[in-house]
Design a protein around this motif. Structure first.
Motif, mmCIF file in Angstrom:
data_model
loop_
_atom_site.group_PDB
_atom_site.id
_atom_site.type_symbol
_atom_site.label_atom_id
_atom_site.label_comp_id
_atom_site.label_asym_id
_atom_site.label_seq_id
_atom_site.Cartn_x
_atom_site.Cartn_y
_atom_site.Cartn_z
ATOM 1 N N HIS A 144 -4.021 -0.692 -2.133
ATOM 2 C CA HIS A 144 -4.598 -1.270 -0.916
ATOM 3 C C HIS A 144 -5.250 -2.604 -1.257
ATOM 4 N N THR B 113 0.626 -7.881 6.726
ATOM 5 C CA THR B 113 0.191 -6.484 6.809
ATOM 6 C C THR B 113 0.908 -5.669 7.883
ATOM 7 N N ALA C 105 0.807 -1.223 0.000
ATOM 8 C CA ALA C 105 0.000 0.000 0.000
ATOM 9 C C ALA C 105 0.838 1.270 0.000
ATOM 10 N N THR D 283 -7.350 -6.090 -0.309
ATOM 11 C CA THR D 283 -8.387 -6.561 0.598
ATOM 12 C C THR D 283 -8.592 -8.056 0.400
ATOM 13 N N VAL E 168 -7.529 -5.608 -5.278
ATOM 14 C CA VAL E 168 -6.542 -4.541 -5.222
ATOM 15 C C VAL E 168 -6.979 -3.421 -6.161
ATOM 16 N N ASN E 169 -7.164 -2.242 -5.600
ATOM 17 C CA ASN E 169 -7.570 -1.084 -6.403
ATOM 18 C C ASN E 169 -8.812 -1.384 -7.248
ATOM 19 N N TRP F 69 -8.396 -4.542 6.125
ATOM 20 C CA TRP F 69 -8.046 -5.225 4.882
ATOM 21 C C TRP F 69 -8.818 -6.526 4.689
#
Length: 455
Positions: free
Chosen positions: A112, A137, A34, A114, A123-124, A268
């Motif tokens: 970022h 993380t 990130a 998830t 992602v994005n 996340w």
């Protein structure tokens, strides 16, 4: 949608080493970061801190060279140049991580990530799938809810302290752990009046009870207030109660909150996937498996050991188990008792294995010996007879197996790997005594301590 063999959330030490190992083994890897490759350690932790500490130690040695026949004359430091050098070091090392990922064939995405569930990461806004997911993380500084902390311009965490534009005349450090002690040592060497407020009766609580006070006494120029509880802040004024219950205050230009770090377990997707975790970290076994199938967790987010070198090893263990799921080789599990620690203050301290107190609590009858630094010829040549330092070896009284080795003084962090090898290979006292160590070296203190044990 893109498909991968392994997706890794977090590009810190654990994440990028796992990506590198897996990539070189032919796995198709996606590494999601990130902020910046290298994570906290490389960008705002281990590396920039040690860079500034080295500069401060150089300044300190130049100031105190007369006893060795070296007069540096009028010596000064340039904080702006120190910060520039820090940025150069960090920049080059971050770029180096990028190069290693490219060589390993790893796909790196800045964004970022998830966790959507086992084998699914967003992602994005784009979803990616994989056979395995590694969660790395990291952690973040703890900011306890003490009155006066919110919006206080005098209060910083470790990241903020690294970015100061000028060296403060007065620094108050809340917390006497590794982070607090290292920053206290750094700024005291630069002439700052430093006060450390620690709630416990001694600094660096995981250190051996015989070594911790030696380190504290060696950290000259720092005012330690032990057994004190902070009750509030008013700008740069810190209010606290002493061990005797008296109310006192200390004024500082800057206040560092250094009471520890906590795993980043929220934000996340962990809450929505059935992952077993708490505020203390993600639950993993010794092979770094979580409760979700093919989902692994490594590094600070597990809460097991918030150290970069632990994250490195955890990344390697997770990668090994992904590559060899049916194998049960010794190298594919974490051996927590062989993870070392180090404090890069002036002087340094390091250790591995149990303290004598831990060994006793674990049911061992112990034998131990502590030898002073002046028993090493090189230590004396470089520090003098009165300089603080020494080594301690702890063994089981019945089996003579080595349980712990602890060192204080110059090169402590560099020599502790040898002690780690002793514990990794499960050597006993007789084995350790037979190890040949170069002379003259400070490492000989470990051998001296081994021979000083009455066994």
């Amino acid at each position: 949608m893109s498909e991968f063999d392994v997706i890794i959330l977090g590009g810190g030490p654990g994440g990028y080493i796992a990506a590198e190992r897996l990539g070189h083994a032919g796995q198709k890897v996606l590494l999601v970061e990130a902020v910046a490759l290298g994570g906290t350690c490389l960008n705002v932790g281990c590396i920039p801190t040690k860079t500034l500490l080295n500069a401060a130690k150089t300044f300190h040695h130049a100031q105190h060279g007369a006893q060795y026949g070296v007069d540096g004359g009028s010596v000064s430091f340039d904080w702006e140049r120190m910060q520039t050098w820090k940025a150069e070091v960090v920049g080059k090392l971050v770029a180096g991580v990028g190069v290693t990922q490219k060589r390993a064939g790893v796909t790196v995405i800045n964004g970022h990530g998830t966790l959507m569930g086992p084998g699914r990461v967003s992602v994005n806004g784009e979803t990616h799938t994989s056979r395995h997911v590694i969660l790395a993380t990291g952690s973040e500084p703890v900011m306890p809810p003490i009155p006066g902390t919110g919006g206080n311009p005098h209060l910083v965490d470790s990241t903020g302290l690294l970015a100061l534009e000028a060296v403060p005349e007065r620094l108050t450090v809340i917390g006497g752990g590794v982070i607090g002690v290292e920053f206290a040592s750094l700024f005291s060497m630069l002439g700052t009046h430093v006060t450390v407020i620690e709630m416990l009766p001694e600094i660096v609580p995981f250190m051996d009870a015989g070594i911790a006070p030696m380190l504290r006494e060696a950290l000259t120029g720092i005012d330690f207030r032990l057994g004190c509880r902070v009750t509030g802040l008013d700008g740069g004024t810190v209010a606290f109660t002493t061990a005797e219950g008296a109310a006192e205050t200390i004024d500082g230009d800057v206040v560092l909150m250094a009471v520890g770090r906590r795993p980043v377990v929220r934000g996340w997707g962990a809450e929505d996937t059935g992952l077993e975790f708490s505020d203390r970290g993600i639950v993993v076994d010794d092979r770094l498996r979580t409760n979700l199938p093919n989902v692994w967790a490594i590094g600070d987010v597990t809460g097991r050991s918030l150290l970069a070198h632990t994250a490195y090893r955890m990344g390697e263990v997770a990668a090994a188990n992904i590559l060899h799921p049916e194998a049960h080789r010794r190298g594919e599990t974490m051996r927590w008792n062989t993870v070392p620690w180090a404090v890069y203050s002036n002087p340094e301290a390091a250790g591995v294995g149990m303290t004598e107190q831990q060994a006793t609590q674990a049911g061992h009858t112990t034998l131990s010996a502590t030898v002073p630094g002046y028993m090493s010829g090189r230590f004396v040549a470089e520090n003098g007879f009165r300089a603080p330092g020494g080594a301690k070896v702890i063994v089981d009284a019945d089996t003579l197996q080595v349980l712990g080795i602890h060192v204080l003084g110059s090169y402590a962090a560099e020599m502790i790997w040898g002690a780690c090898a002793v514990l990794e290979t499960e050597l006993d006292l007789h084995d350790l005594r037979q190890v040949v160590i170069p002379h003259p070296t400070v490492s000989e203190l470990i051998r001296e301590a081994a021979w000083a044990i009455k066994a």
